[in-house]
Scaffold this motif. Structure first.
Motif, PDB file in Angstrom:
ATOM      1  N   GLN A 199      -9.024   2.228  -4.084  1.00  0.00           N
ATOM      2  CA  GLN A 199      -7.863   1.911  -4.938  1.00  0.00           C
ATOM      3  C   GLN A 199      -6.549   2.167  -4.217  1.00  0.00           C
ATOM      4  O   GLN A 199      -5.768   3.044  -4.592  1.00  0.00           O
TER       5      GLN A 199
ATOM      6  N   PHE B 150       4.384   1.639  -7.628  1.00  0.00           N
ATOM      7  CA  PHE B 150       3.040   1.609  -7.051  1.00  0.00           C
ATOM      8  C   PHE B 150       2.814   0.487  -6.041  1.00  0.00           C
ATOM      9  O   PHE B 150       1.800   0.460  -5.357  1.00  0.00           O
ATOM     10  N   THR B 151       3.742  -0.457  -5.958  1.00  0.00           N
ATOM     11  CA  THR B 151       3.558  -1.472  -4.915  1.00  0.00           C
ATOM     12  C   THR B 151       4.538  -1.249  -3.770  1.00  0.00           C
ATOM     13  O   THR B 151       4.170  -1.397  -2.609  1.00  0.00           O
TER      14      THR B 151
ATOM     15  N   MET C 136      -2.785   2.126  -2.819  1.00  0.00           N
ATOM     16  CA  MET C 136      -1.499   2.017  -3.502  1.00  0.00           C
ATOM     17  C   MET C 136      -0.412   1.711  -2.477  1.00  0.00           C
ATOM     18  O   MET C 136      -0.567   1.988  -1.294  1.00  0.00           O
ATOM     19  N   ALA C 137       0.706   1.235  -2.985  1.00  0.00           N
ATOM     20  CA  ALA C 137       1.921   1.042  -2.194  1.00  0.00           C
ATOM     21  C   ALA C 137       1.620   0.331  -0.867  1.00  0.00           C
ATOM     22  O   ALA C 137       0.978  -0.704  -0.866  1.00  0.00           O
ATOM     23  N   GLU C 138       2.038   0.906   0.278  1.00  0.00           N
ATOM     24  CA  GLU C 138       1.895   0.156   1.532  1.00  0.00           C
ATOM     25  C   GLU C 138       0.432  -0.108   1.870  1.00  0.00           C
ATOM     26  O   GLU C 138       0.122  -1.115   2.500  1.00  0.00           O
ATOM     27  N   ASP C 139      -0.463   0.777   1.442  1.00  0.00           N
ATOM     28  CA  ASP C 139      -1.888   0.536   1.697  1.00  0.00           C
ATOM     29  C   ASP C 139      -2.371  -0.682   0.913  1.00  0.00           C
ATOM     30  O   ASP C 139      -3.131  -1.508   1.415  1.00  0.00           O
ATOM     31  N   LEU C 140      -1.897  -0.776  -0.331  1.00  0.00           N
ATOM     32  CA  LEU C 140      -2.264  -1.918  -1.164  1.00  0.00           C
ATOM     33  C   LEU C 140      -1.735  -3.204  -0.524  1.00  0.00           C
ATOM     34  O   LEU C 140      -2.458  -4.205  -0.409  1.00  0.00           O
ATOM     35  N   ARG C 141      -0.496  -3.146  -0.079  1.00  0.00           N
ATOM     36  CA  ARG C 141       0.098  -4.342   0.530  1.00  0.00           C
ATOM     37  C   ARG C 141      -0.674  -4.727   1.787  1.00  0.00           C
ATOM     38  O   ARG C 141      -0.907  -5.908   2.050  1.00  0.00           O
TER      39      ARG C 141
END
Lengths: 271, 244
Positions: B76, A254-255, B78-83
């Protein structure tokens, strides 16, 4: 580069208490519905006392894969499973396997709570009765009590154990189904979208329950909610069009997923 | 920069976040350049403008904070969006701090106006040119998601540190030679330190770009070249010892 990255990642997340013993192993598992190849060449280790989440878009094969672990696909006409699944070293796809015994070892919880049209007590007592797990009424009561306590339902239902299971709320019914599943002392519990019919509070209680009971069981869960997969699981496997695309520690998936298709799916892009 | 989410408004919000970082970065570059120019030209008016403009950077940081919180809560990611969101939050904090350093440099310019011009100002200008180059490269690396550029910035910070160490030595020497230099040199010491810190923040941003692109954080120990904390310059006691 990727090797180095992976090594660095494990260094960060690995903690000494993690033993990560493998409970079940799927090797080159494929499923056919008639001529249609719904699942291809899946290799996955299910680790003991961990929650493994299977995610992916509708029709990706995740529920089909889940149902291989207790031979539920046997009940579907024209469905054929190839490859091998070992449960603690026993091949469970072999034709001579006693599926009734297998399903006692590998319990299942479904999307819609489906209590039997019986009392709360009898719902939980049903499995132990047919598998002959209790030699006396007292022993049976003990199993029912502890199963209901483990699912956190005891305090809510202890005064009405003989009320019908269907009289409970949706969330309570789902916990009743989990209590029913654990009453036969399974080793693995399969959950097929156990919260998709529940409100957020009931969902949170189920998630908390999953986290608690994984101390005693190994859990495989299919979910459409990525947040749920992220919250409850330690390992995540992403399926797409019948392929297992990517598997790994949930935190990593998920990251920083490695595969473009995983990235597209979990970030909500057109894949 | 980001496209093709199924929910288009999500794309729009992520792009707005990037645009705001870009605007903030451009403003920070301009502020730093102006503060150095004010210093070297002894331009009090320009210095005053730098001081007053800093609020614009602070406002942009605030915009990025609220946009990020909103994105985290409502989308919320995730992944590259979260980063991307996490990195935007951290990068904006670094940029805001760089803006503060530019403001500090500008403030000290006023104090320097009354004293004689000193040679170390040229070293400061060289050092700032290096640091401004780093900021430009790191902002490009962020916008283009270019790992090589980001890593280049991390390496270049060593040069800045080395220059800071030699500048520190130079200023101490000036102060020993003539006590009247102490006031301007002390201000120049702080200015040099501020610019050296700007280089460190550029390096932070570079590390965040690394995380943004690759998903892994660079190792904690980065090259260090600043030895000013252990520099000792002995006063000249005999004529045998020369100074530069």
């Amino acid at each position: 580069m990727t090797g180095q990255t992976a090594a660095a990642a494990t260094e960060v997340v690995a903690s000494p208490e993690e033993i990560r013993e493998v409970k079940a192993t799927a090797r080159e598992v494929g499923v056919f519905y008639g001529e249609t190849n719904a699942l291809r060449n899946v290799n996955l280790d299910i680790r003991k006392n961990e929650v493994t989440a299977l995610i992916g878009p509708s029709g990706c094969g995740k529920s089909t894969f889940l149902r291989c672990f207790n031979r539920m696909n046997d009940t579907i006409d024209g469905c054929r499973v190839v490859g091998g699944i070992m449960l603690d070293g026993d091949e469970i796809l072999a034709p001579n396997v006693d599926v009734v015994h297998l399903r006692a070892r590998v319990g299942m919880v479904f999307q819609k709570p489906n209590p039997f049209p019986k009392s709360i007590f009898d719902n939980v007592a049903y499995g132990p009765r047919i598998h002959g797990l209790a030699s006396s009424r007292a022993e049976l009561e003990e199993i029912v009590d502890s199963s209901l306590k483990r699912t956190g339902l005891w305090d809510e239902v202890k005064d009405r154990l003989h009320a019908p299971g269907t009289s409970l709320s949706g969330g309570q019914q789902q916990r009743l189904c989990i209590a029913r599943a654990i009453a036969v002392q399974p080793e693995v519990i399969l959950m097929d979208e156990p919260c998709s019919a529940l409100d957020p509070i009931a969902t949170a209680r189920i998630e908390e329950l999953i986290d608690e009971i994984r101390q005693h069981y190994t859990i495989v869960i299919v979910t459409h909610s990525m947040q749920q997969a992220a919250r409850v699981s330690q390992q995540t496997a992403f399926f797409h069009l019948g392929d297992l695309v990517e598997k790994g520690d949930t935190e990593h998936i998920f990251t920083a997923p490695r595969d473009e298709r995983t990235q597209s799916y979990i970030t909500g892009r057109i894949g | 920069m980001t496209t093709d989410h199924i929910v288009k408004s999500f794309d729009e919000e992520l792009n707005m976040l990037n645009d705001t970082i870009a605007r903030m970065g451009g403003l920070v570059e301009a502020q730093l350049a102006d503060s150095i120019q004010a210093l070297t030209r002894r331009d009090a008016e320009l210095a005053a403008r730098v001081v007053s403009q800093d609020k614009r950077i602070d406002d942009l940081e605030h915009d990025i904070d609220s946009l990020s919180v909103r994105l985290l809560a409502l989308r919320q990611p995730m992944a590259e969006d979260l980063r991307l969101v996490i990195v935007a939050l951290k990068v904006s904090a670094d940029l805001e701090r760089i803006g503060d350093y530019a403001k500090n440099v500008a403030k000290r310019t006023g104090a320097l106006a009354g004293s004689v011009p000193l040679d170390p100002v040229h070293t400061i200008r060289r050092m700032s040119a290096l640091v401004m180059g780093m900021i430009k490269t790191v902002l490009d690396s962020y916008m283009e998601q270019d790992l090589d550029k980001a890593r280049d910035v991390i390496v270049r910070d060593e040069e800045v540190d080395a220059l800071h160490t030699s500048l520190f030595r130079e200023l101490l020497t000036y102060m020993m030679e003539d006590a009247r230099n102490i006031t301007p040199c002390t201000h120049l010491l702080f200015i040099a330190k501020n610019i050296e810190r700007v280089g460190d923040h550029a390096t932070n941003i570079a590390e965040n770009v690394e995380f943004l692109v690759s998903g892994t954080l660079p190792p904690g120990d980065r090259p260090k070249g600043d030895e000013s904390s252990i520099v000792i310059v002995e006063p000249r006691t005999a004529d045998t010892e020369g100074s530069e």
